[in-house]
Design an enzyme around this catalytic site. Structure first.
Site, short mmCIF file in Angstrom:
data_model
loop_
_atom_site.label_atom_id
_atom_site.label_comp_id
_atom_site.label_asym_id
_atom_site.label_seq_id
_atom_site.Cartn_x
_atom_site.Cartn_y
_atom_site.Cartn_z
N ASP A 271 -4.92 3.41 -2.04
CA ASP A 271 -5.83 3.56 -1.25
C ASP A 271 -6.66 5.16 -1.65
OD1 ASP A 271 -5.99 1.39 0.53
OD2 ASP A 271 -3.94 2.27 0.98
N MET B 188 -12.21 3.97 -0.88
CA MET B 188 -13.07 4.11 0.32
C MET B 188 -13.80 5.41 0.39
SD MET B 188 -9.96 2.74 3.09
CE MET B 188 -8.75 2.99 1.60
N MET C 83 -11.17 -6.38 5.37
CA MET C 83 -10.47 -5.41 6.15
C MET C 83 -10.07 -5.82 7.55
SD MET C 83 -9.90 -2.66 4.14
CE MET C 83 -9.12 -1.78 5.54
N SER D 12 0.85 -1.16 -0.08
CA SER D 12 0.09 -0.03 -0.14
C SER D 12 0.82 1.19 0.00
CB SER D 12 -0.83 0.06 1.41
OG SER D 12 -1.48 1.25 1.44
N MET E 271 -9.35 7.45 -0.86
CA MET E 271 -10.36 8.04 0.42
C MET E 271 -10.82 9.35 0.22
SD MET E 271 -8.02 6.93 3.84
CE MET E 271 -7.13 5.39 3.63
N HIS F 195 -8.08 0.81 -3.97
CA HIS F 195 -9.10 0.38 -2.89
C HIS F 195 -9.83 1.75 -2.62
CE1 HIS F 195 -9.36 -0.82 1.75
NE2 HIS F 195 -10.62 -0.60 1.07
N HIS G 170 -0.96 -1.32 -4.36
CA HIS G 170 -2.26 -0.88 -3.84
C HIS G 170 -2.29 0.69 -3.45
CE1 HIS G 170 -5.83 -2.30 -0.99
NE2 HIS G 170 -5.32 -1.05 -0.43
N ASP H 227 -6.36 -6.62 4.09
CA ASP H 227 -5.81 -5.41 4.14
C ASP H 227 -5.68 -4.95 5.71
OD1 ASP H 227 -4.78 -2.70 3.75
OD2 ASP H 227 -6.61 -2.32 2.39
C1 DX5 Z 1 -6.21 1.47 5.43
C2 DX5 Z 1 -5.77 0.98 4.03
C3 DX5 Z 1 -4.76 0.44 4.01
C4 DX5 Z 1 -3.42 0.73 4.57
C5 DX5 Z 1 -2.82 -0.41 5.27
O1 DX5 Z 1 -7.39 2.07 5.40
O2 DX5 Z 1 -6.87 0.49 3.36
O3 DX5 Z 1 -4.53 -0.27 2.73
O4 DX5 Z 1 -2.64 1.34 3.84
O5 DX5 Z 1 -1.44 0.03 6.07
P1 DX5 Z 1 -0.89 -0.92 7.10
O6 DX5 Z 1 -0.52 -2.14 6.31
O7 DX5 Z 1 0.17 -0.06 7.71
O8 DX5 Z 1 -1.89 -1.33 8.10
ZN ZN Z 2 -6.31 -0.47 1.37
#
Ligand code: DX5
Ligand code: ZN
Length: 218
Positions: free
Chosen positions: A31, A64, A133, A6, A33, A62, A29, A171
């Site tokens: 993210d 969110m 998750m 990520s 948001m 991903h 990956h 994740d």
């Molecule tokens: C959190 C994200 C993850 C995040 C994971 O909402 O979806 O992808 O980057 O980070 P780590 O591996 O540090 O928990």
């Molecule tokens: Zn993620």
């Protein structure tokens, strides 16, 4: 067994370099948001388009975000190899999953920790991946929620019955100390942010995580 680092834990001022640092991974990956679905804001389609132009590996988006029915297909059309929306936010997950596939991406559906699997198992024929998750979505670096492992096993069992190439992704809090339990429960795609980008060598961390997961091939 696939590793998807990520970039949330990467240096946002040097994303091309950070992607190159994990060129031995299976996916990158990303993210997305929106400060509505989760209380954090990261990046959107223009940045994903820029990453797609330079990434040495396919991109695993991903999302969110609220209203993925409206926003998610554009990520697939832009060329993301995999696009995952949250079922809690989707008005018509079945239709959305089909649209993502029609746009050329693998369709992924994510479940927050409090969201059960059983009500959504019927969506499996339209999915290429289910993301369980293992932290509350929103931030990197949180502690792994081991109470999500039974859900990983439930999804794996549904996938086994369904047949086909449907992946089970985890994740959140995935590290050298938690990845084996995830693999044992049935995960086969592992997202890791801080465990990869916080390591002295991101590439070595990817190889190490993959080797640990491979001990529990199913
Ligand atoms: C959190 C994200 C993850 C995040 C994971 O909402 O979806 O992808 O980057 O980070 P780590 O591996 O540090 O928990
Ligand atoms: Zn993620």
């Amino acid at each position: 067994m696939q590793i998807s680092p990520s970039i949330l834990s990467a240096d946002f001022a040097n994303l091309q370099r950070e992607l190159d640092a994990v060129a031995n991974a299976d996916w990158a990956h990303v993210d997305v948001m929106d400060n509505h679905f989760v209380p954090n804001l990261t990046l959107g389609l223009p940045v994903v388009e820029a990453l797609l132009r330079v990434s040495p590996i396919p991109i695993d988006c991903h999302l969110m975000i609220a209203d993925p029915d409206r926003w998610a297909p554009a990520y697939a059309e832009a060329g993301a190899g995999s696009v995952t929306f949250h079922v809690e936010a989707a008005a018509d997950p079945k239709r959305l999953a089909r649209q993502l596939r029609a746009a050329g991406a693998r369709s992924g559906m994510a479940l927050k920790p409090a969201t059960p699997w059983a009500p959504y198992a019927e969506l499996l024929p339209d999915l290429d991946m289910v993301l369980v998750m293992t932290v509350e979505p929103g931030f990197g670096g949180q502690s792994f929620l081991a109470d999500q492992l039974p859900k990983v096993a439930q999804v794996r069992e549904s996938v086994r019955r369904q047949g086909g190439q449907i992946w089970v992704q985890v994740d959140g809090g995935v590290s050298a100390s938690t990845i084996e339990a995830c693999a044992e429960a049935g995960a086969d795609v592992f997202v890791a942010g801080s465990a990869v980008y916080g390591a002295a060598s991101a590439a070595d961390a990817v190889d190490q995580l993959r080797a640990l997961a491979a001990r529990h091939r199913h």
